[in-house]
Design a protein around this motif. Structure first.
Motif, PDB file in Angstrom:
ATOM      1  N   ILE A   1     102.203  40.884  14.214  1.00 48.99           N
ATOM      2  CA  ILE A   1     101.720  39.766  15.213  1.00 48.99           C
ATOM      3  C   ILE A   1     100.145  39.510  15.467  1.00 48.99           C
ATOM      4  O   ILE A   1     100.069  38.458  15.121  1.00 48.99           O
ATOM      5  N   TRP A   2      99.642  40.668  15.184  1.00 47.28           N
ATOM      6  CA  TRP A   2      98.121  40.512  15.267  1.00 47.28           C
ATOM      7  C   TRP A   2      97.684  40.000  14.117  1.00 47.28           C
ATOM      8  O   TRP A   2      96.860  39.305  13.983  1.00 47.28           O
ATOM      9  N   LEU A   3      98.514  40.128  12.776  1.00 53.27           N
ATOM     10  CA  LEU A   3      98.114  39.532  11.669  1.00 53.27           C
ATOM     11  C   LEU A   3      98.454  37.996  11.732  1.00 53.27           C
ATOM     12  O   LEU A   3      97.729  37.330  10.853  1.00 53.27           O
ATOM     13  N   ILE A   4      99.546  37.840  12.224  1.00 50.42           N
ATOM     14  CA  ILE A   4      99.917  36.293  12.158  1.00 50.42           C
ATOM     15  C   ILE A   4      99.017  35.539  12.900  1.00 50.42           C
ATOM     16  O   ILE A   4      98.544  34.453  12.470  1.00 50.42           O
ATOM     17  N   LEU A   5      98.403  35.995  14.103  1.00 53.32           N
ATOM     18  CA  LEU A   5      97.269  35.426  14.798  1.00 53.32           C
ATOM     19  C   LEU A   5      96.183  35.261  14.088  1.00 53.32           C
ATOM     20  O   LEU A   5      95.384  34.479  14.376  1.00 53.32           O
ATOM     21  N   HIS A   6      95.730  35.770  13.035  1.00 57.08           N
ATOM     22  CA  HIS A   6      94.734  35.330  12.137  1.00 57.08           C
ATOM     23  C   HIS A   6      94.773  33.989  11.330  1.00 57.08           C
ATOM     24  O   HIS A   6      94.090  33.216  10.962  1.00 57.08           O
ATOM     25  N   HIS A   7      96.073  33.604  11.306  1.00 52.35           N
ATOM     26  CA  HIS A   7      96.473  32.512  10.516  1.00 52.35           C
ATOM     27  C   HIS A   7      96.966  31.399  11.433  1.00 52.35           C
ATOM     28  O   HIS A   7      96.631  30.083  11.330  1.00 52.35           O
ATOM     29  N   GLN A   8      97.747  31.616  12.540  1.00 53.66           N
ATOM     30  CA  GLN A   8      98.227  30.483  13.442  1.00 53.66           C
ATOM     31  C   GLN A   8      98.400  31.073  14.737  1.00 53.66           C
ATOM     32  O   GLN A   8      98.640  32.370  14.921  1.00 53.66           O
ATOM     33  N   ASP A   9      98.706  30.153  15.774  1.00 53.02           N
ATOM     34  CA  ASP A   9      99.288  30.540  17.154  1.00 53.02           C
ATOM     35  C   ASP A   9     100.853  31.076  17.029  1.00 53.02           C
ATOM     36  O   ASP A   9     101.505  30.473  16.125  1.00 53.02           O
ATOM     37  N   HIS A  10     101.031  31.855  17.778  1.00 54.10           N
ATOM     38  CA  HIS A  10     102.531  32.383  18.022  1.00 54.10           C
ATOM     39  C   HIS A  10     102.786  32.869  19.256  1.00 54.10           C
ATOM     40  O   HIS A  10     102.138  33.502  19.880  1.00 54.10           O
ATOM     41  N   THR A  11     103.577  32.048  19.919  1.00 55.97           N
ATOM     42  CA  THR A  11     103.965  32.243  21.306  1.00 55.97           C
ATOM     43  C   THR A  11     105.390  32.464  21.577  1.00 55.97           C
ATOM     44  O   THR A  11     105.811  32.845  22.746  1.00 55.97           O
ATOM     45  N   ARG A  12     106.404  32.533  20.770  1.00 53.84           N
ATOM     46  CA  ARG A  12     107.645  32.761  20.911  1.00 53.84           C
ATOM     47  C   ARG A  12     108.088  34.457  20.869  1.00 53.84           C
ATOM     48  O   ARG A  12     107.558  35.075  20.370  1.00 53.84           O
ATOM     49  N   PHE A  13     108.800  34.837  21.821  1.00 57.01           N
ATOM     50  CA  PHE A  13     109.377  36.168  22.022  1.00 57.01           C
ATOM     51  C   PHE A  13     110.157  36.516  20.644  1.00 57.01           C
ATOM     52  O   PHE A  13     110.915  35.667  20.304  1.00 57.01           O
ATOM     53  N   GLU A  14     109.631  37.671  20.086  1.00 59.53           N
ATOM     54  CA  GLU A  14     110.356  38.004  18.824  1.00 59.53           C
ATOM     55  C   GLU A  14     110.777  39.141  18.664  1.00 59.53           C
ATOM     56  O   GLU A  14     110.111  40.447  19.312  1.00 59.53           O
ATOM     57  N   ASN A  15     111.872  39.619  17.946  1.00 61.09           N
ATOM     58  CA  ASN A  15     111.961  40.772  17.282  1.00 61.09           C
ATOM     59  C   ASN A  15     111.085  41.512  16.382  1.00 61.09           C
ATOM     60  O   ASN A  15     110.322  40.550  15.599  1.00 61.09           O
TER      61      ASN A  15
ATOM     62  N   ARG B   1     108.729  39.643   8.842  1.00 56.62           N
ATOM     63  CA  ARG B   1     108.993  38.705   7.788  1.00 56.62           C
ATOM     64  C   ARG B   1     107.949  37.495   8.000  1.00 56.62           C
ATOM     65  O   ARG B   1     107.584  37.015   6.863  1.00 56.62           O
ATOM     66  N   ALA B   2     107.790  37.042   8.884  1.00 58.07           N
ATOM     67  CA  ALA B   2     106.816  35.775   9.111  1.00 58.07           C
ATOM     68  C   ALA B   2     105.653  36.050   8.837  1.00 58.07           C
ATOM     69  O   ALA B   2     104.665  35.491   8.123  1.00 58.07           O
ATOM     70  N   SER B   3     105.201  37.504   9.070  1.00 55.37           N
ATOM     71  CA  SER B   3     103.587  37.796   8.788  1.00 55.37           C
ATOM     72  C   SER B   3     103.585  38.012   7.066  1.00 55.37           C
ATOM     73  O   SER B   3     102.602  37.310   6.503  1.00 55.37           O
ATOM     74  N   ARG B   4     104.722  38.521   6.557  1.00 52.06           N
ATOM     75  CA  ARG B   4     104.686  38.426   4.910  1.00 52.06           C
ATOM     76  C   ARG B   4     104.459  37.093   4.015  1.00 52.06           C
ATOM     77  O   ARG B   4     103.852  36.742   3.310  1.00 52.06           O
ATOM     78  N   ALA B   5     105.325  36.183   5.078  1.00 52.42           N
ATOM     79  CA  ALA B   5     105.212  34.851   4.597  1.00 52.42           C
ATOM     80  C   ALA B   5     103.922  34.082   4.443  1.00 52.42           C
ATOM     81  O   ALA B   5     103.697  33.506   3.539  1.00 52.42           O
ATOM     82  N   LEU B   6     103.098  34.457   5.286  1.00 54.38           N
ATOM     83  CA  LEU B   6     101.919  33.946   5.776  1.00 54.38           C
ATOM     84  C   LEU B   6     100.884  34.341   4.738  1.00 54.38           C
ATOM     85  O   LEU B   6     100.155  33.428   4.100  1.00 54.38           O
ATOM     86  N   ASP B   7     100.939  35.388   4.215  1.00 53.59           N
ATOM     87  CA  ASP B   7      99.766  36.102   3.154  1.00 53.59           C
ATOM     88  C   ASP B   7     100.435  36.362   1.990  1.00 53.59           C
ATOM     89  O   ASP B   7      99.800  36.760   1.062  1.00 53.59           O
ATOM     90  N   GLY B   8     101.585  36.320   1.965  1.00 55.28           N
ATOM     91  CA  GLY B   8     102.502  36.669   0.446  1.00 55.28           C
ATOM     92  C   GLY B   8     102.432  37.737   0.057  1.00 55.28           C
ATOM     93  O   GLY B   8     102.963  38.460  -1.224  1.00 55.28           O
TER      94      GLY B   8
ATOM     95  N   ASP C   1      95.716  42.605   2.382  1.00 57.66           N
ATOM     96  CA  ASP C   1      94.348  42.347   1.586  1.00 57.66           C
ATOM     97  C   ASP C   1      93.199  42.065   2.823  1.00 57.66           C
ATOM     98  O   ASP C   1      93.487  40.876   3.491  1.00 57.66           O
ATOM     99  N   VAL C   2      92.381  42.916   2.899  1.00 60.28           N
ATOM    100  CA  VAL C   2      91.530  42.736   4.093  1.00 60.28           C
ATOM    101  C   VAL C   2      90.707  41.761   3.981  1.00 60.28           C
ATOM    102  O   VAL C   2      89.976  41.044   4.829  1.00 60.28           O
ATOM    103  N   GLY C   3      90.328  41.366   2.525  1.00 60.19           N
ATOM    104  CA  GLY C   3      89.296  40.187   2.458  1.00 60.19           C
ATOM    105  C   GLY C   3      89.920  38.851   2.981  1.00 60.19           C
ATOM    106  O   GLY C   3      88.985  38.186   2.990  1.00 60.19           O
ATOM    107  N   VAL C   4      91.219  38.917   2.982  1.00 62.80           N
ATOM    108  CA  VAL C   4      91.906  37.514   3.862  1.00 62.80           C
ATOM    109  C   VAL C   4      91.474  37.743   5.126  1.00 62.80           C
ATOM    110  O   VAL C   4      91.564  36.525   5.719  1.00 62.80           O
ATOM    111  N   TYR C   5      91.749  39.024   5.784  1.00 58.57           N
ATOM    112  CA  TYR C   5      91.587  38.835   7.375  1.00 58.57           C
ATOM    113  C   TYR C   5      90.324  39.055   7.974  1.00 58.57           C
ATOM    114  O   TYR C   5      90.272  38.435   9.068  1.00 58.57           O
ATOM    115  N   MET C   6      89.314  39.669   7.231  1.00 55.06           N
ATOM    116  CA  MET C   6      87.983  39.802   7.923  1.00 55.06           C
ATOM    117  C   MET C   6      87.464  38.563   8.430  1.00 55.06           C
ATOM    118  O   MET C   6      87.014  38.487   9.551  1.00 55.06           O
TER     119      MET C   6
END
Length: 207
Positions: free
Chosen positions: A126-140, A146-153, A160-165
């Motif tokens: 969820i922390w990784l997702i927040l680097h890319h976009q807002d996320h407010t839904r309660f999730e399992n 899966r959502a995180s992997r879809a965002l960074d491929g 890849d820390v070069g994407v996240y830093m």
């Protein structure tokens, strides 16, 4: 006769001296985490930031069996007895729909021994997702992963820390807003899904 080299004098002054600066002692922070890929990758990315490396010795310890939060906190309590250690952090997840065992016990023990926590709910992704976009839904957990992997491929757990830093400050802003939102709604731990305390970890390390 005019003198050259180390013995040279300035006109009317004292001999020139070479001034050597004393490097300040680094603050020692030990980080404990349950993950073996994404969390260590991220922490090592922070560790390599020049302003962090110049001020902080950031050491990472990973439980070999991906220990539960209470195990990490117990490790941190023992490590903090070392007078050379200034601060200990534990990074762990809540997990949904099945929460990690002994979560509250881990938090209570951490508070008693001044161990700092960065808890992600439901998981670190969820922390990784927040680097890319807002996320407010309660999730399992599996949905968030899966959502995180879809965002960074990425295909595996490593990142890849070069994407996240470069995006970490935006992630911290979003995480802080989520925290405010939960507090306003009266949603306390462990019902503060989604959330991540990683923004506090960043603030503590980066200043």
């Amino acid at each position: 006769m005019r003198q050259d080299g180390a013995g040279q004098r300035r006109k009317g002054g004292k001999p020139l001296k070479r001034v050597t600066g004393k490097r300040p002692e680094l603050r020692t922070v030990v980080v404990f985490c349950e993950g073996t890929k994404s969390e260590p990758d991220y922490v090592n990315g922070i560790k390599r930031l020049p302003h962090v490396a110049a001020n902080t010795a950031l050491n990472l310890e990973i439980h070999p069996d991906q220990g539960a939060p209470i195990t990490l906190v117990r490790m941190a309590v023992e490590r903090k007895k070392d007078p050379e250690v200034d601060e200990c952090w534990c990074l762990f997840d809540v997990e949904w729909p099945q929460n990690h065992p002994s979560l509250r016990a881990a938090i209570t023990l951490a508070k008693a021994h001044d161990i700092r926590l960065a808890i992600s709910n439901p998981c670190f992704e969820i922390w990784l997702i927040l680097h890319h976009q807002d996320h407010t839904r309660f999730e399992n957990t599996d949905v968030v992963e899966r959502a995180s992997r879809a965002l960074d491929g990425r295909r595996g757990k490593g990142i890849d820390v070069g994407v996240y830093m470069p995006l970490r400050k935006e992630a911290a802003r979003r995480a802080a807003l989520l925290e405010k939102r939960h507090l306003s709604a009266g949603k306390l731990f462990p019902n503060d899904n989604p959330s991540s305390g990683m923004h506090r970890f960043l603030k503590a390390i980066e200043g």
